[in-house]
Design a protein around this motif. Sequence first.
Motif, short mmCIF file in Angstrom:
data_model
loop_
_atom_site.label_atom_id
_atom_site.label_comp_id
_atom_site.label_asym_id
_atom_site.label_seq_id
_atom_site.Cartn_x
_atom_site.Cartn_y
_atom_site.Cartn_z
N PRO A 37 -9.51 -17.38 27.93
CA PRO A 37 -8.79 -18.30 28.81
C PRO A 37 -8.22 -19.47 28.03
N GLY A 38 -7.07 -19.94 28.46
CA GLY A 38 -6.55 -21.17 27.92
C GLY A 38 -5.87 -21.10 26.57
N ILE A 39 -5.60 -19.91 26.04
CA ILE A 39 -4.82 -19.79 24.81
C ILE A 39 -3.38 -19.52 25.20
N VAL A 40 -2.45 -20.23 24.57
CA VAL A 40 -1.05 -20.20 24.99
C VAL A 40 -0.31 -19.00 24.42
N LYS A 41 -0.46 -18.73 23.14
CA LYS A 41 0.37 -17.70 22.50
C LYS A 41 -0.09 -16.31 22.90
N PRO A 42 0.80 -15.31 22.80
CA PRO A 42 0.42 -13.92 23.10
C PRO A 42 -0.67 -13.45 22.15
N ILE A 69 -10.26 -10.53 21.14
CA ILE A 69 -10.62 -11.68 21.98
C ILE A 69 -12.13 -11.86 21.98
N ARG A 70 -12.57 -13.10 21.74
CA ARG A 70 -14.00 -13.42 21.74
C ARG A 70 -14.21 -14.69 22.56
N GLY A 71 -14.45 -14.50 23.87
CA GLY A 71 -14.65 -15.65 24.75
C GLY A 71 -13.39 -16.48 24.84
N THR A 72 -13.50 -17.77 24.49
CA THR A 72 -12.34 -18.67 24.51
C THR A 72 -11.57 -18.62 23.20
N ASN A 73 -11.89 -17.65 22.35
CA ASN A 73 -11.34 -17.59 21.00
C ASN A 73 -10.60 -16.27 20.76
N ALA A 74 -9.77 -16.26 19.71
CA ALA A 74 -9.05 -15.06 19.31
C ALA A 74 -9.21 -14.87 17.81
N GLU A 75 -9.81 -13.74 17.43
CA GLU A 75 -10.03 -13.43 16.02
C GLU A 75 -8.89 -12.57 15.47
N PHE A 117 -5.83 -17.13 13.66
CA PHE A 117 -6.94 -17.14 14.63
C PHE A 117 -6.95 -18.42 15.46
N VAL A 118 -7.58 -18.36 16.62
CA VAL A 118 -7.70 -19.52 17.51
C VAL A 118 -9.18 -19.75 17.81
N ASN A 169 3.48 -24.00 8.43
CA ASN A 169 4.42 -22.99 7.91
C ASN A 169 5.87 -23.36 8.19
N GLY A 170 6.19 -24.65 8.04
CA GLY A 170 7.56 -25.11 8.15
C GLY A 170 8.06 -25.39 9.54
N GLU A 171 7.20 -25.26 10.55
CA GLU A 171 7.59 -25.51 11.93
C GLU A 171 6.63 -26.52 12.56
N PRO A 172 7.06 -27.21 13.64
CA PRO A 172 6.13 -28.09 14.34
C PRO A 172 4.87 -27.33 14.75
N LEU A 173 3.75 -28.01 14.72
CA LEU A 173 2.49 -27.36 15.10
C LEU A 173 2.60 -26.70 16.47
N PRO A 174 2.19 -25.44 16.60
CA PRO A 174 2.14 -24.80 17.92
C PRO A 174 1.00 -25.40 18.76
N TYR A 175 1.08 -25.20 20.06
CA TYR A 175 0.05 -25.73 20.95
C TYR A 175 -1.36 -25.32 20.51
N ASP A 176 -1.57 -24.03 20.24
CA ASP A 176 -2.92 -23.53 19.96
C ASP A 176 -3.48 -24.04 18.64
N HIS A 177 -2.63 -24.59 17.79
CA HIS A 177 -3.08 -25.00 16.47
C HIS A 177 -3.00 -26.50 16.25
N GLY A 178 -2.93 -27.25 17.37
CA GLY A 178 -3.11 -28.69 17.28
C GLY A 178 -1.96 -29.57 17.67
N HIS A 179 -0.89 -29.01 18.24
CA HIS A 179 0.29 -29.79 18.62
C HIS A 179 -0.07 -31.03 19.41
N PRO A 180 0.47 -32.21 19.04
CA PRO A 180 1.48 -32.41 18.00
C PRO A 180 0.92 -32.74 16.62
N VAL A 181 -0.37 -33.18 16.53
CA VAL A 181 -0.94 -33.59 15.25
C VAL A 181 -2.40 -33.16 15.19
N ARG A 182 -2.81 -32.70 14.02
CA ARG A 182 -4.20 -32.31 13.82
C ARG A 182 -4.69 -32.82 12.47
N ILE A 183 -5.99 -32.77 12.28
CA ILE A 183 -6.61 -33.04 10.99
C ILE A 183 -6.64 -31.74 10.18
#
Length: 434
Positions: A67-72, A80-86, A105-106, A251-265
């Motif tokens: 649940p709650g992961i944006v990308k396909p 799929i592992r619970g709230t995560n994607a391997e 991965f998410v 990877n040269g693009e703005p951070l996607p939602y699942d990977h910390g958009h807009p800023v991450r550590i």
Amino acid sequence: MPIDESAYDRRRLGQWLSGEAKAEGVSRRDLLRLAAAAGVLTTLATPTPASASPSASASASTPAPAPGIVKPLPPELFTIRGTNAETNWSALRGTGFHTPVDRFFVRNHTSTPRLDAASWRLKVWGSGLRGAPGLDKSVEFDLHDLRRLPSVTIDAFVECAGNGRSYFATQQGDTVTGTAWTLGAVGTARWRGVPLSLVLRLAGLTRRAVDLQPRGLDDEYVTGGINLGRVRRPMPVAKALDDVILAYEMNGEPLPYDHGHPVRIVAPSWVGISNIKWVGDIEVSDQPLYSPWNTDFYRLFGPAYPAEGSAPLTGQTLKSAFETSAGATFAAGVRHRLTGRSWSGTGGIRHVDVSTDAGATWRRADLHDRPRTGIWSRWSLDWHPTAPGATALLARAIDTTGRSQPATTTPNTQGYLFDAVVRHPVTVLEPASV
């Protein structure tokens, strides 16, 4: 100056045990009650109840939808592992050095927030900044502010501390709790952003500061009947000033939602929980900081460790993986090109040895990337199987510090830092059967 991680670990463990710390957002009594409920303050070898762990039991055989992961999340790319994607390792073959975003991965404690970059703000605050005595100072930055500052671009892997957890059970017969990752909770990307050291200095960092604590903007995390608040984990100022960045591109693009958009550590070489996504504020403190993510979670508990557990986890360990699915079939009498990747949090990859006969013999693989700490190296080996039957592929890496993957990993109740050589089952078939 790079941080002495072992000295930091020992010092923080002593401060936690003696109560010389600030644990914002949750009481020490609640932390101890949660830890006791999880069974992690004992030396018993019994498993931790899944309800007291940040994720589902590693013994679960049928993962629920994520649940709650944006990308396909197509099944050919992810498990799929619970709230995560391997990430499925077979999906990385031929993809190049950087993990494509659609295959990265998410790891979510709750769900991915869809934050508006235009309204996002980063608050930097705390007793470790210049201000009136006894008062916390705060400074805010928006995304435009960060983008105006000098940027850096780094290659770094991000890896969950529980990556490889399932092998504690399947290879060693140990009972552990947590998401049953195989080896796909890792990815390497090219990150662009501003050095955290620069932002801290602009915010008024003082010599008094010892720890800082980034906090995410995802939903509050509730477990064991206790609301632990938003995901946050302290790190020493020395690490923050060394190589940590506030990343806004992947990877040269703005951070996607699942990977910390807009800023991450991005904290190179450190366990994944240190790489806080969707960062919204950073506390800078003149006293040690603690949260559930470096007291109850992301420490080592079990018979081999003190009753109070190890120091909080910092650096990642050493691993290798084949870019082929478990149970894959290969034709006898045909030359095959085996490919894989190895990585370490303590050094670059010096060499990788591969066995195609379940460990009876070993050959040196060809490395395709120069050894660098905090990223992986790709490798390959030709294999010409002659006899049909079941076998296991094994890969064993040695890094530039001399560290080598062991045959087994000392177990811990929450299944962190598995670094043993993984047995990858495959079958060789007669050519007409493939």
